[in-house]
Every structure is written in structure tokens, then in C-alpha cells.
Design a protein around this motif. Structure first.
Motif, PDB file in Angstrom:
ATOM      1  N   PHE A  18       6.981  17.332  14.286  1.00 34.73           N
ATOM      2  CA  PHE A  18       8.077  17.492  13.330  1.00 34.73           C
ATOM      3  C   PHE A  18       9.301  16.645  13.671  1.00 34.73           C
ATOM      4  CE2 PHE A  18       5.515  21.208  12.327  1.00 34.73           C
ATOM      5  CZ  PHE A  18       5.593  21.226  10.951  1.00 34.73           C
ATOM      6  N   ASP A  19       9.478  16.262  14.925  1.00 35.01           N
ATOM      7  CA  ASP A  19      10.649  15.469  15.311  1.00 35.01           C
ATOM      8  C   ASP A  19      10.396  13.965  15.314  1.00 35.01           C
ATOM      9  OD1 ASP A  19      11.943  17.868  15.657  1.00 35.01           O
ATOM     10  OD2 ASP A  19      11.788  17.875  17.846  1.00 35.01           O
ATOM     11  N   ALA A  20       9.136  13.566  15.376  1.00 35.39           N
ATOM     12  CA  ALA A  20       8.853  12.127  15.487  1.00 35.39           C
ATOM     13  C   ALA A  20       7.809  11.653  14.488  1.00 35.39           C
ATOM     14  CB  ALA A  20       8.410  11.786  16.911  1.00 35.39           C
ATOM     15  N   VAL A  21       6.614  12.204  14.538  1.00 36.14           N
ATOM     16  CA  VAL A  21       5.517  11.646  13.752  1.00 36.14           C
ATOM     17  C   VAL A  21       5.723  11.837  12.254  1.00 36.14           C
ATOM     18  CG1 VAL A  21       3.040  11.784  13.292  1.00 36.14           C
ATOM     19  CG2 VAL A  21       3.885  11.795  15.644  1.00 36.14           C
ATOM     20  N   LEU A  22       6.073  13.037  11.823  1.00 35.67           N
ATOM     21  CA  LEU A  22       6.271  13.242  10.397  1.00 35.67           C
ATOM     22  C   LEU A  22       7.473  12.453   9.863  1.00 35.67           C
ATOM     23  CD1 LEU A  22       5.343  17.003   9.875  1.00 35.67           C
ATOM     24  CD2 LEU A  22       3.916  14.962   9.621  1.00 35.67           C
ATOM     25  N   PRO A  23       8.623  12.416  10.569  1.00 40.08           N
ATOM     26  CA  PRO A  23       9.697  11.534  10.098  1.00 40.08           C
ATOM     27  C   PRO A  23       9.272  10.069  10.001  1.00 40.08           C
ATOM     28  CG  PRO A  23      10.566  13.120  11.657  1.00 40.08           C
ATOM     29  CD  PRO A  23       9.076  13.277  11.673  1.00 40.08           C
ATOM     30  N   MET A  24       8.465   9.610  10.955  1.00 37.66           N
ATOM     31  CA  MET A  24       7.963   8.240  10.867  1.00 37.66           C
ATOM     32  C   MET A  24       7.114   8.054   9.615  1.00 37.66           C
ATOM     33  SD  MET A  24       5.184   6.269  13.289  1.00 37.66           S
ATOM     34  CE  MET A  24       3.867   7.302  12.622  1.00 37.66           C
ATOM     35  N   GLU A  25       6.196   8.982   9.350  1.00 43.72           N
ATOM     36  CA  GLU A  25       5.361   8.863   8.158  1.00 43.72           C
ATOM     37  C   GLU A  25       6.204   8.884   6.887  1.00 43.72           C
ATOM     38  OE1 GLU A  25       2.093  11.548   7.933  1.00 43.72           O
ATOM     39  OE2 GLU A  25       1.360  11.122   9.961  1.00 43.72           O
ATOM     40  N   ALA A  26       7.249   9.716   6.861  1.00 43.35           N
ATOM     41  CA  ALA A  26       8.098   9.806   5.675  1.00 43.35           C
ATOM     42  C   ALA A  26       8.842   8.503   5.420  1.00 43.35           C
ATOM     43  CB  ALA A  26       9.080  10.964   5.821  1.00 43.35           C
ATOM     44  N   ALA A  27       9.127   7.758   6.473  1.00 45.38           N
ATOM     45  CA  ALA A  27       9.865   6.500   6.341  1.00 45.38           C
ATOM     46  C   ALA A  27       8.967   5.315   5.993  1.00 45.38           C
ATOM     47  CB  ALA A  27      10.615   6.209   7.636  1.00 45.38           C
ATOM     48  N   MET A  28       7.670   5.501   5.967  1.00 46.19           N
ATOM     49  CA  MET A  28       6.752   4.394   5.732  1.00 46.19           C
ATOM     50  C   MET A  28       6.573   4.130   4.235  1.00 46.19           C
ATOM     51  SD  MET A  28       3.915   5.247   8.698  1.00 46.19           S
ATOM     52  CE  MET A  28       2.743   4.017   8.131  1.00 46.19           C
ATOM     53  N   ASP A  29       6.842   2.887   3.829  1.00 46.26           N
ATOM     54  CA  ASP A  29       6.564   2.498   2.455  1.00 46.26           C
ATOM     55  C   ASP A  29       5.138   1.988   2.347  1.00 46.26           C
ATOM     56  OD1 ASP A  29       6.609  -0.068   3.554  1.00 46.26           O
ATOM     57  OD2 ASP A  29       8.520  -0.622   2.641  1.00 46.26           O
ATOM     58  N   ALA A  30       4.758   1.489   1.169  1.00 49.19           N
ATOM     59  CA  ALA A  30       3.384   1.066   0.947  1.00 49.19           C
ATOM     60  C   ALA A  30       2.980  -0.069   1.890  1.00 49.19           C
ATOM     61  CB  ALA A  30       3.199   0.643  -0.511  1.00 49.19           C
ATOM     62  N   ASP A  31       3.879  -1.035   2.074  1.00 48.20           N
ATOM     63  CA  ASP A  31       3.539  -2.173   2.942  1.00 48.20           C
ATOM     64  C   ASP A  31       3.346  -1.732   4.390  1.00 48.20           C
ATOM     65  OD1 ASP A  31       3.648  -3.902   0.809  1.00 48.20           O
ATOM     66  OD2 ASP A  31       5.689  -4.589   1.218  1.00 48.20           O
ATOM     67  N   ALA A  32       4.189  -0.814   4.855  1.00 45.83           N
ATOM     68  CA  ALA A  32       4.056  -0.325   6.225  1.00 45.83           C
ATOM     69  C   ALA A  32       2.753   0.450   6.401  1.00 45.83           C
ATOM     70  CB  ALA A  32       5.248   0.552   6.592  1.00 45.83           C
ATOM     71  N   THR A  33       2.403   1.236   5.386  1.00 51.52           N
ATOM     72  CA  THR A  33       1.158   2.001   5.454  1.00 51.52           C
ATOM     73  C   THR A  33      -0.048   1.067   5.507  1.00 51.52           C
ATOM     74  OG1 THR A  33       2.182   3.822   4.235  1.00 51.52           O
ATOM     75  CG2 THR A  33      -0.233   3.756   4.295  1.00 51.52           C
ATOM     76  N   ARG A  34      -0.006   0.020   4.709  1.00 48.21           N
ATOM     77  CA  ARG A  34      -1.114  -0.949   4.712  1.00 48.21           C
ATOM     78  C   ARG A  34      -1.225  -1.617   6.075  1.00 48.21           C
ATOM     79  NH1 ARG A  34      -3.848  -3.604   0.628  1.00 48.21           N
ATOM     80  NH2 ARG A  34      -5.377  -5.051   1.496  1.00 48.21           N
ATOM     81  N   ALA A  35      -0.090  -2.044   6.630  1.00 42.12           N
ATOM     82  CA  ALA A  35      -0.106  -2.707   7.935  1.00 42.12           C
ATOM     83  C   ALA A  35      -0.610  -1.768   9.021  1.00 42.12           C
ATOM     84  CB  ALA A  35       1.287  -3.223   8.282  1.00 42.12           C
ATOM     85  N   ALA A  36      -0.188  -0.510   8.974  1.00 45.03           N
ATOM     86  CA  ALA A  36      -0.609   0.457   9.988  1.00 45.03           C
ATOM     87  C   ALA A  36      -2.107   0.715   9.917  1.00 45.03           C
ATOM     88  CB  ALA A  36       0.157   1.764   9.799  1.00 45.03           C
ATOM     89  N   ALA A  37      -2.627   0.898   8.709  1.00 47.14           N
ATOM     90  CA  ALA A  37      -4.064   1.147   8.558  1.00 47.14           C
ATOM     91  C   ALA A  37      -4.879  -0.058   9.005  1.00 47.14           C
ATOM     92  CB  ALA A  37      -4.385   1.498   7.105  1.00 47.14           C
ATOM     93  N   GLU A  38      -4.445  -1.258   8.615  1.00 42.76           N
ATOM     94  CA  GLU A  38      -5.148  -2.461   9.055  1.00 42.76           C
ATOM     95  C   GLU A  38      -5.163  -2.555  10.575  1.00 42.76           C
ATOM     96  OE1 GLU A  38      -4.267  -5.503   5.296  1.00 42.76           O
ATOM     97  OE2 GLU A  38      -3.024  -5.580   7.099  1.00 42.76           O
ATOM     98  N   LEU A  39      -4.017  -2.292  11.181  1.00 38.39           N
ATOM     99  CA  LEU A  39      -3.924  -2.354  12.638  1.00 38.39           C
ATOM    100  C   LEU A  39      -4.881  -1.362  13.282  1.00 38.39           C
ATOM    101  CD1 LEU A  39      -2.254  -3.651  15.000  1.00 38.39           C
ATOM    102  CD2 LEU A  39      -0.815  -1.605  14.890  1.00 38.39           C
ATOM    103  N   GLY A  40      -4.894  -0.136  12.770  1.00 36.58           N
ATOM    104  CA  GLY A  40      -5.786   0.877  13.320  1.00 36.58           C
ATOM    105  C   GLY A  40      -7.246   0.500  13.181  1.00 36.58           C
ATOM    106  N   TYR A  41      -7.625  -0.014  12.019  1.00 36.69           N
ATOM    107  CA  TYR A  41      -9.028  -0.354  11.804  1.00 36.69           C
ATOM    108  C   TYR A  41      -9.449  -1.555  12.651  1.00 36.69           C
ATOM    109  CZ  TYR A  41      -8.648   2.803   7.808  1.00 36.69           C
ATOM    110  OH  TYR A  41      -8.445   3.896   7.010  1.00 36.69           O
ATOM    111  N   LEU A  42      -8.560  -2.525  12.830  1.00 40.50           N
ATOM    112  CA  LEU A  42      -8.904  -3.653  13.690  1.00 40.50           C
ATOM    113  C   LEU A  42      -9.080  -3.205  15.133  1.00 40.50           C
ATOM    114  CD1 LEU A  42      -6.800  -6.685  12.415  1.00 40.50           C
ATOM    115  CD2 LEU A  42      -9.059  -5.889  11.691  1.00 40.50           C
ATOM    116  N   GLU A  43      -8.226  -2.294  15.586  1.00 43.04           N
ATOM    117  CA  GLU A  43      -8.390  -1.774  16.942  1.00 43.04           C
ATOM    118  C   GLU A  43      -9.738  -1.066  17.083  1.00 43.04           C
ATOM    119  OE1 GLU A  43      -6.371   1.247  20.240  1.00 43.04           O
ATOM    120  OE2 GLU A  43      -5.363   0.957  18.312  1.00 43.04           O
TER     121      GLU A  43
END
Length: 441
Positions: free
Chosen positions: A81-106
């Protein structure tokens, strides 16, 4: 393609000087390399030291990849509630795409060919597009949260279910069936009864759609659910329809006898996330007891902020060692059992058939590893090495559905440097906007 090397076909079968023959999306043959070279003389040849089934991540959070290292050494609910959810709330579409791509490449470069991915509330479609583009096999879903949630993530129940249905209509079965949908309520703490029951109703309306959520990870979470519902977590999920052979529950660290009976009787799948459970001090899941009851237990990394890696070999090693320490018995969770959790049991969690072993007729999800490492010398037992000594960076070759996705340090068809650059820029902005303090410069 003919892929030769020491073949670890499954938890019981190792073929020295073996080979796997792939035709299209399917494994055509497995056996002696010499014999198969004669039978398939025109096939492209590839040599690997070890050849193994693709690993299956039974529970990950790809879109949390931007938060690796932001909330180390915190308790679960504070971390969330203090870190992960605030981070997710701040993510726009481009950030979400970049994060998912990064995770899948890893995942792909670490030997994971299939994931069960718990996304976020917003911009889930971007992760589906990333899965299609990177070539990973994925069961994923938009997160639902309609109570006790921070601004930017709190949803109207009907709107959340309607958006989930739209995503099912668009993406379930995409990429020739390589991408499939799981209805994904976050967990009972942030989902109303109407939301949870709605998730079951939604999944039941579509063939092959499953359910994926968290359960009984932390004692504070369990206390919150019991205060709210009068039931322990697994009993509550059973009450609202979120148990059964089409349900994967991540963690299940703290369950009592009656809850374990429910999991067994309903044939619900459990995903064990040992590194995350240790890092967040959630406890030790009773994995051996689950297996003894006939409960399917898969393996997962959880998210980069609570691991901090998506390396599947780390989870195999940790699962085995943690099970031994918990039981004070070195025979518990041996290498063969843990490999089954990471492959065939993972296939069950992901809801894909013909997956998890290197056998004729199986889907061609194949990985190759190098043993050109000091820690691979001597190599008395390839199966032991795979579980206890191998690392994700030993992977030199990753194939999904018969297509090479990672080859000798290069992602095929994806500019990995560009993905990492975009992810770094988005991470800096998102963490700053979320007001999260980090220890970095």
C-alpha cells in the motif's frame, strides 16, 4: 530444427547425447542424437550443453518490473500500500507497456517460456500487446480492485467486470492461442463480495478462461479477511466461487487443516513463491503437505519488487532448500519434484495442455543452457545441476511454439536495449510521481 545436447526430457528422463526434433510448433521426436540426425538429415542443427523444457512461471507481476528495488525490507501490506500500489497508480499506458516488455524479456532470457501474469487495474491491454509482440506464452488478466484501494486504482465493480469482459473478447486466444485470459481479482482484501462472485460468473461464460488471485500470503491479510467476512481466506474464496480446477491461488502460506481439505477437494491449483515469501517474511508454505494431498503446486517468482528477479532457476533452488529446512528433512522436495512443479504443474496453473515435458507431440517450448561455467564442473547429474546450480543467465536459447525467441544473448525481433532504455525512463518518472523514496542516486 534438431536441437542436440544432454536432454532433460522430464523429471525422470535424461538422455545423454540426445536431441529434440521440432517441426512447426510441435516436438516431432526425442531420442538419441545420432539416430535422429540420420532420420532428419535436412533439419537445421543446433547444439546446446543441456536441453530442457521451458520453465513455467505460475505467478508473476510483469508490470511491477519498474519497481525492482523500491520497497526492499518492508512488511507485505506496507510494501503493497505504501509503494507498489502507488507505483501502479502512477503508471500510464506507455509505462505499463515498457514494464510488461521488460518483464517478458527477462523471463525469456532466463528460460521461462510461459507465465501466469497478474497485471494491474489500468492499461492491461498494453501487457497483452507486449506478450503478443515478445512471443512469450501467457495467461494474464486485468486486476480488479473495488474496495480498500488507493486513488487511481479503486474501481466501480460493474465497470471493472465490464472492462475485463472487453479484454476477454479482444485477447483470449490471441496469437493462435498462445495468449489466454485469466480473470484476476487482486485479493479478498481489495475486492467486494459482488466483485468476487462476478469474477466467477465472468469466467464461467467463456470457454477456457480461468481465475488467478492471491490467497493467504500473510497473517495480517488473513486477519483482515476474517474480520470482514467471518471466514478464513480459503473458506471465503470457496464461498464466493473462487476455488476449483480452473483457479490458481498464489502463495497459500498460512492455511489450516480445513482449508487444505477444501483445496484438495476442489482441485484448486496453488503457486508457491519461495523467494517472495522469504523476502517479505510471509512464512513457509506447506508445500510437501499440499503435494501429499494431491494438490497441484506450481512455482512462481511473484514480482520484481519482492524477489527481485524473475529467474526461474532461483525459485527451484529456493523451493527445494526451504522445504528441507521447514521439515528438518533433506529428503523433502527433491530435485525431480521441484522440476515437476516448475514445468508440468506450471502447465496446469497456466491452463495449457501438451506443455512441460520434451515428448513427441508436445508443444515446442524448449530451452538450451550452457555448462561452460566453473559451478557446472564437474557435472555428475544434469537434473541436479538444473535445479541446484543453474542460473537464468546460463540460458543461451529459448524457443516458444517452435519459434526461437532468444538466441545467444540476443532477443529475436525485439530491440532489448530500447526496451531497457524506455523502462528506465518510465521508472524514474513513475517512482517520482508516486512519491516513493529510493536508496539510489
Amino acid at each position: 530444427m534438431l536441437i542436440a545436447g544432454t536432454v532433460i526430457a522430464d523429471s525422470e528422463t535424461v538422455i545423454p547425447e540426445g536431441a529434440v526434433v521440432v517441426e512447426g510448433e510441435t516436438i516431432a521426436a526425442v531420442g538419441s542424437a545420432a539416430t535422429l540426425r540420420e532420420q532428419y538429415p535436412g533439419h537445421e542443427r543446433r547444439e546446446c550443453d543441456l536441453v530442457a523444457p521451458g520453465q513455467i512461471g505460475g505467478h508473476i507481476h510483469s508490470v511491477q518490473s519498474l519497481g525492482r528495488g523500491i520497497a526492499d525490507d518492508d512488511a507485505l501490506l506496507d510494501w503493497l500500500f505504501d509503494a507498489v500500489l502507488p507505483m501502479e497508480a502512477a503508471m500510464d499506458a506507455d509505462a505499463t507497456r515498457a514494464a510488461a516488455e521488460l518483464g517478458y524479456l527477462e523471463c525469456l532470457e532466463s528460460g521461462t517460456t510461459t507465465v501466469v501474469d497478474h497485471l494491474s487495474v489500468n492499461h492491461a491491454g498494453e501487457a497483452f500487446e507486449a506478450a503478443i509482440e515478445t512471443g512469450i506464452r501467457a495467461r494474464l488478466g486485468k486486476v480488479l480492485m473495488d474496495k480498500e484501494s488507493p486513488a487511481g486504482l479503486l474501481e466501480d465493480t460493474d465497470a471493472a467486470l465490464a472492462e475485463s469482459e472487453d479484454l476477454i473478447e479482444k485477447y483470449h486466444g490471441a496469437a493462435d492461442g498462445r495468449v489466454r485470459y485469466a480473470v484476476t481479482p487482486r485479493f479478498a482484501v481489495t475486492c467486494s463480495e459482488a466483485c468476487l462472485r462476478g469474477c466467477r460468473d465472468l469466467a464461467d461464460r467463456y470457454d477456457g478462461v480461468t481465475i488467478h488471485t492471491h490467497a493467504s500470503e500473510n497473517e495480517d491479510e488473513i486477519a483482515a479477511v476474517e474480520t470482514d467476512t467471518g471466514m478464513r481466506n480459503v473458506h471465503w474464496l470457496d464461498e464466493v466461487g473462487l476455488t476449483g480446477p480452473d483457479v490458481t491461488l498464489a502463495h497459500c502460506v498460512h492455511t489450516d487443516e480445513a482449508e487444505r481439505e477444501v483445496l484438495a477437494e476442489t482441485d484448486t491449483v496453488v503457486t508457491h513463491c519461495p523467494s517472495s515469501n522469504m523476502k517479505l517474511a510471509s512464512g513457509i508454505a506447506p508445500v510437501q503437505d499440499y503435494l501429499d494431498r494431491g494438490i497441484t503446486v506450481a512455482l512462481g517468482n511473484d514480482g520484481p519488487p519482492c524477489n527481485n528477479t524473475l529467474d526461474p532457476f532461483t525459485e527451484m533452488r529456493q523451493a527445494s532448500l526451504l522445504g528441507k529446512v521447514d521439515a528438518r528433512d533433506p529428503t523433502r522436495l527433491p530435485a525431480a519434484t521441484v522440476l515437476e512443479m516448475a514445468t508440468t504443474n506450471g502447465a496446469r496453473a497456466a491452463g495449457f495442455d501438451r506443455l512441460g515435458t520434451l515428448r513427441e507431440g508436445q508443444r515446442a517450448d524448449v530451452i538450451g543452457l550452457t555448462t561452460d561455467r566453473t559451478r557446472a564442473t564437474p557435472l555428475h547429474d544434469p537434473l541436479s545441476h538444473l535445479v541446484y546450480a543453474a542460473h537464468g543467465d546460463d540460458v543461451t536459447f529459448t524457443m516458444v511454439d517452435g519459434r526461437v525467441r532468444y538466441d545467444d544473448g540476443e532477443h529475436v525481433g525485439i530491440d532489448a536495449d530500447a526496451v531497457r532504455g524506455r523502462a528506465t525512463r518510465h521508472a524514474e518518472r513513475v517512482v517520482e510521481e508516486a512519491g516513493i523514496e529510493t536508496a539510489g542516486p
